[in-house]
Write a protein that holds these residues in place. Structure first.
Motif, PDB file in Angstrom:
ATOM      1  N   TYR A 221       0.824  -1.220   0.000  1.00 37.05           N
ATOM      2  CA  TYR A 221       0.000   0.000   0.000  1.00 37.05           C
ATOM      3  C   TYR A 221       0.859   1.272   0.000  1.00 37.05           C
ATOM      4  O   TYR A 221       0.510   2.247  -0.657  1.00 37.05           O
TER       5      TYR A 221
ATOM      6  N   MET B 106     -10.543  -2.059  -7.934  1.00 38.07           N
ATOM      7  CA  MET B 106     -11.514  -2.243  -6.850  1.00 38.07           C
ATOM      8  C   MET B 106     -12.923  -1.887  -7.320  1.00 38.07           C
ATOM      9  O   MET B 106     -13.878  -2.593  -7.009  1.00 38.07           O
TER      10      MET B 106
ATOM     11  N   SER C  88     -15.933  -4.441  -7.286  1.00 36.55           N
ATOM     12  CA  SER C  88     -16.862  -4.140  -6.187  1.00 36.55           C
ATOM     13  C   SER C  88     -18.255  -3.716  -6.664  1.00 36.55           C
ATOM     14  O   SER C  88     -19.239  -3.995  -5.984  1.00 36.55           O
TER      15      SER C  88
ATOM     16  N   GLY D 179     -11.463   1.908   4.519  1.00 34.46           N
ATOM     17  CA  GLY D 179     -10.743   1.332   3.371  1.00 34.46           C
ATOM     18  C   GLY D 179     -11.649   1.327   2.155  1.00 34.46           C
ATOM     19  O   GLY D 179     -11.674   0.382   1.378  1.00 34.46           O
TER      20      GLY D 179
ATOM     21  N   SER E  49     -11.673   2.913  -0.655  1.00 36.28           N
ATOM     22  CA  SER E  49     -11.104   3.181  -1.981  1.00 36.28           C
ATOM     23  C   SER E  49     -11.740   4.447  -2.587  1.00 36.28           C
ATOM     24  O   SER E  49     -11.810   5.475  -1.919  1.00 36.28           O
TER      25      SER E  49
ATOM     26  N   ASP F   9      -9.968   6.347   3.697  1.00 34.25           N
ATOM     27  CA  ASP F   9      -8.893   5.528   3.099  1.00 34.25           C
ATOM     28  C   ASP F   9      -7.605   6.336   3.242  1.00 34.25           C
ATOM     29  O   ASP F   9      -7.602   7.451   3.793  1.00 34.25           O
ATOM     30  N   VAL F  10      -6.511   5.786   2.747  1.00 31.57           N
ATOM     31  CA  VAL F  10      -5.245   6.520   2.866  1.00 31.57           C
ATOM     32  C   VAL F  10      -5.327   7.813   2.032  1.00 31.57           C
ATOM     33  O   VAL F  10      -6.056   7.867   1.032  1.00 31.57           O
TER      34      VAL F  10
ATOM     35  N   VAL G 206      -5.236   7.793  -1.784  1.00 32.47           N
ATOM     36  CA  VAL G 206      -6.395   7.213  -2.478  1.00 32.47           C
ATOM     37  C   VAL G 206      -7.567   8.185  -2.459  1.00 32.47           C
ATOM     38  O   VAL G 206      -8.139   8.499  -3.507  1.00 32.47           O
TER      39      VAL G 206
ATOM     40  N   GLY H  54      -6.609   9.031   6.050  1.00 33.21           N
ATOM     41  CA  GLY H  54      -6.036   8.719   7.352  1.00 33.21           C
ATOM     42  C   GLY H  54      -5.465   7.323   7.361  1.00 33.21           C
ATOM     43  O   GLY H  54      -5.181   6.751   6.310  1.00 33.21           O
ATOM     44  N   ASP H  55      -5.319   6.792   8.561  1.00 33.35           N
ATOM     45  CA  ASP H  55      -4.686   5.486   8.737  1.00 33.35           C
ATOM     46  C   ASP H  55      -5.503   4.677   9.741  1.00 33.35           C
ATOM     47  O   ASP H  55      -5.648   5.087  10.901  1.00 33.35           O
ATOM     48  N   THR H  56      -6.034   3.559   9.285  1.00 35.62           N
ATOM     49  CA  THR H  56      -6.889   2.727  10.160  1.00 35.62           C
ATOM     50  C   THR H  56      -6.160   2.287  11.427  1.00 35.62           C
ATOM     51  O   THR H  56      -6.794   1.946  12.407  1.00 35.62           O
ATOM     52  N   PHE H  57      -4.814   2.271  11.366  1.00 37.08           N
ATOM     53  CA  PHE H  57      -4.067   1.824  12.543  1.00 37.08           C
ATOM     54  C   PHE H  57      -3.937   2.932  13.578  1.00 37.08           C
ATOM     55  O   PHE H  57      -3.503   2.684  14.694  1.00 37.08           O
TER      56      PHE H  57
ATOM     57  N   LYS I 135     -15.273  -3.524   3.739  1.00 34.79           N
ATOM     58  CA  LYS I 135     -15.308  -4.659   2.800  1.00 34.79           C
ATOM     59  C   LYS I 135     -13.911  -4.940   2.236  1.00 34.79           C
ATOM     60  O   LYS I 135     -13.245  -4.039   1.744  1.00 34.79           O
ATOM     61  N   TRP I 136     -13.532  -6.210   2.346  1.00 30.64           N
ATOM     62  CA  TRP I 136     -12.284  -6.700   1.752  1.00 30.64           C
ATOM     63  C   TRP I 136     -11.061  -5.957   2.292  1.00 30.64           C
ATOM     64  O   TRP I 136     -10.164  -5.578   1.549  1.00 30.64           O
TER      65      TRP I 136
ATOM     66  N   TRP J 227      -4.345  -8.463   6.625  1.00 34.35           N
ATOM     67  CA  TRP J 227      -3.571  -8.121   7.831  1.00 34.35           C
ATOM     68  C   TRP J 227      -3.386  -9.328   8.753  1.00 34.35           C
ATOM     69  O   TRP J 227      -4.160 -10.277   8.726  1.00 34.35           O
TER      70      TRP J 227
HETATM   71  C1  SAM Z   1      -8.712  -4.483  -1.026  1.00 30.15           C
HETATM   72  S1  SAM Z   1      -9.018  -2.763  -1.013  1.00 30.15           S
HETATM   73  C2  SAM Z   1     -10.775  -2.722  -0.659  1.00 30.15           C
HETATM   74  C3  SAM Z   1     -11.427  -1.469  -1.200  1.00 30.15           C
HETATM   75  C4  SAM Z   1     -12.938  -1.361  -0.966  1.00 30.15           C
HETATM   76  N1  SAM Z   1     -13.295  -1.594   0.413  1.00 30.15           N
HETATM   77  C5  SAM Z   1     -13.694  -2.304  -1.858  1.00 30.15           C
HETATM   78  O1  SAM Z   1     -14.154  -3.342  -1.365  1.00 30.15           O
HETATM   79  O2  SAM Z   1     -13.829  -2.002  -3.047  1.00 30.15           O
HETATM   80  C6  SAM Z   1      -8.329  -2.258   0.554  1.00 30.15           C
HETATM   81  C7  SAM Z   1      -8.360  -0.769   0.785  1.00 30.15           C
HETATM   82  O3  SAM Z   1      -7.781  -0.500   2.081  1.00 30.15           O
HETATM   83  C8  SAM Z   1      -7.038   0.712   1.975  1.00 30.15           C
HETATM   84  N2  SAM Z   1      -6.033   0.781   3.048  1.00 30.15           N
HETATM   85  C9  SAM Z   1      -4.889   0.070   3.144  1.00 30.15           C
HETATM   86  N3  SAM Z   1      -4.214   0.415   4.256  1.00 30.15           N
HETATM   87  C10 SAM Z   1      -4.941   1.382   4.871  1.00 30.15           C
HETATM   88  C11 SAM Z   1      -4.752   2.143   6.054  1.00 30.15           C
HETATM   89  N4  SAM Z   1      -3.674   1.964   6.836  1.00 30.15           N
HETATM   90  N5  SAM Z   1      -5.685   3.067   6.383  1.00 30.15           N
HETATM   91  C12 SAM Z   1      -6.788   3.259   5.588  1.00 30.15           C
HETATM   92  N6  SAM Z   1      -7.026   2.544   4.460  1.00 30.15           N
HETATM   93  C13 SAM Z   1      -6.113   1.619   4.105  1.00 30.15           C
HETATM   94  C14 SAM Z   1      -6.412   0.618   0.589  1.00 30.15           C
HETATM   95  O4  SAM Z   1      -5.966   1.871   0.116  1.00 30.15           O
HETATM   96  C15 SAM Z   1      -7.566   0.027  -0.225  1.00 30.15           C
HETATM   97  O5  SAM Z   1      -8.381   1.023  -0.797  1.00 30.15           O
END
Ligand code: SAM
Length: 222
Positions: free
Chosen positions: A28, A45, A49, A73, A75, A97-98, A101, A116-119, A131-132, A137
């Motif tokens: 990523y 995606m 999706s 996340g 997208s 999302d990041v 993106v 932002g950052d989910t963590f 989703k997805w 992780w």
């Molecule tokens: C597999 S894609 C799924 C996208 C969307 N949920 C879908 O189903 O179409 C995973 C998403 O998680 C986002 N992502 C990855 N690491 C992230 C983080 N630390 N914080 C926020 N989003 C993150 C990616 O940029 C990506 O858009």
């Protein structure tokens, strides 16, 4: 593609992914630095999706009563756009999302894009859709994301995680084989210890982050 010849190394040493060995950083953050890759990922995606969400929204009605929904996340925001179009009672959507993106995501009526950052933390809302995301992780990272989801929700708030659920015993079915093949993809590109999970594993990880109740809705035999 250059990570694939190293796939066996993820089994021998799961502390470093083949993708990282080849590119020097996780997928990523690599995508984030390459606008073309980032664009391809968003397009890919959307491509998978949009038809998938059409079927999900035909059979799942768990959004009832939700007023504010954050898609973690999310997208480019396609899933959220479709959910809001179908469920007009959701008056506020947050696509999280990041920054790289959401910075390129199109504007969508009723949706605010937040980078932002989910963590670290997740924007507050009365429900979360995801989703997805969790498959890529490790268990510890999964738990951290779930803890941040828990903090972002009010008491009684709902997390709607859309994921394939692995059977307890793997069998010869096409579905099991497809999910396990996808695990090999995750292992090579994202996290050597990322994986699909069983209902019991979802329950335990959710429970450890504070989610005491898990209800499974099966859509599309997924
Ligand atoms: C597999 S894609 C799924 C996208 C969307 N949920 C879908 O189903 O179409 C995973 C998403 O998680 C986002 N992502 C990855 N690491 C992230 C983080 N630390 N914080 C926020 N989003 C993150 C990616 O940029 C990506 O858009």
């Amino acid at each position: 593609m250059s990570a694939w010849p190293l796939v066996h190394e993820a089994v021998l040493d799961p502390t470093i992914e083949p993708f990282v060995k080849v590119h020097g950083e996780p997928a990523y953050s690599y995508y984030g630095k390459m606008p073309e890759m980032n664009g391809l990922m968003r397009k890919a995606m959307s491509g998978v999706s949009v038809p998938f969400m059409t079927s999900v929204l035909d059979s799942y009605n768990g959004f009832k009563g939700v007023k504010q929904l954050v898609d973690v996340g999310g997208s480019a925001g396609d899933c959220l756009r479709m959910i809001l179009q179908k469920h007009r009672f959701i008056y506020e959507g947050i696509n999280f999302d990041v920054p790289e993106v959401v910075g390129e995501a199109p504007s969508i009526l009723g949706v605010t894009h937040i980078g932002g950052d989910t963590f670290k933390s997740i924007p507050a809302a009365d429900a979360i859709f995801m989703k997805w995301v969790l498959t890529t992780w490790t268990d510890d990272e999964y738990k951290l994301i779930m803890e941040n989801c828990y903090k972002a929700l009010p008491a009684g708030g709902k997390l709607i995680a859309c994921k394939p659920v692995l059977l307890d015993d793997s069998n010869e079915s096409q579905r099991t084989r497809a999910l396990l093949e996808w695990d090999i993809f995750v292992m090579t590109i994202y996290r050597a210890k990322g994986k699909h999970r069983t209902e019991q594993e979802f329950k335990q990880l959710g429970f450890s982050a504070g989610f005491l109740h898990l209800r499974l809705y099966r859509v599309l035999d997924y």
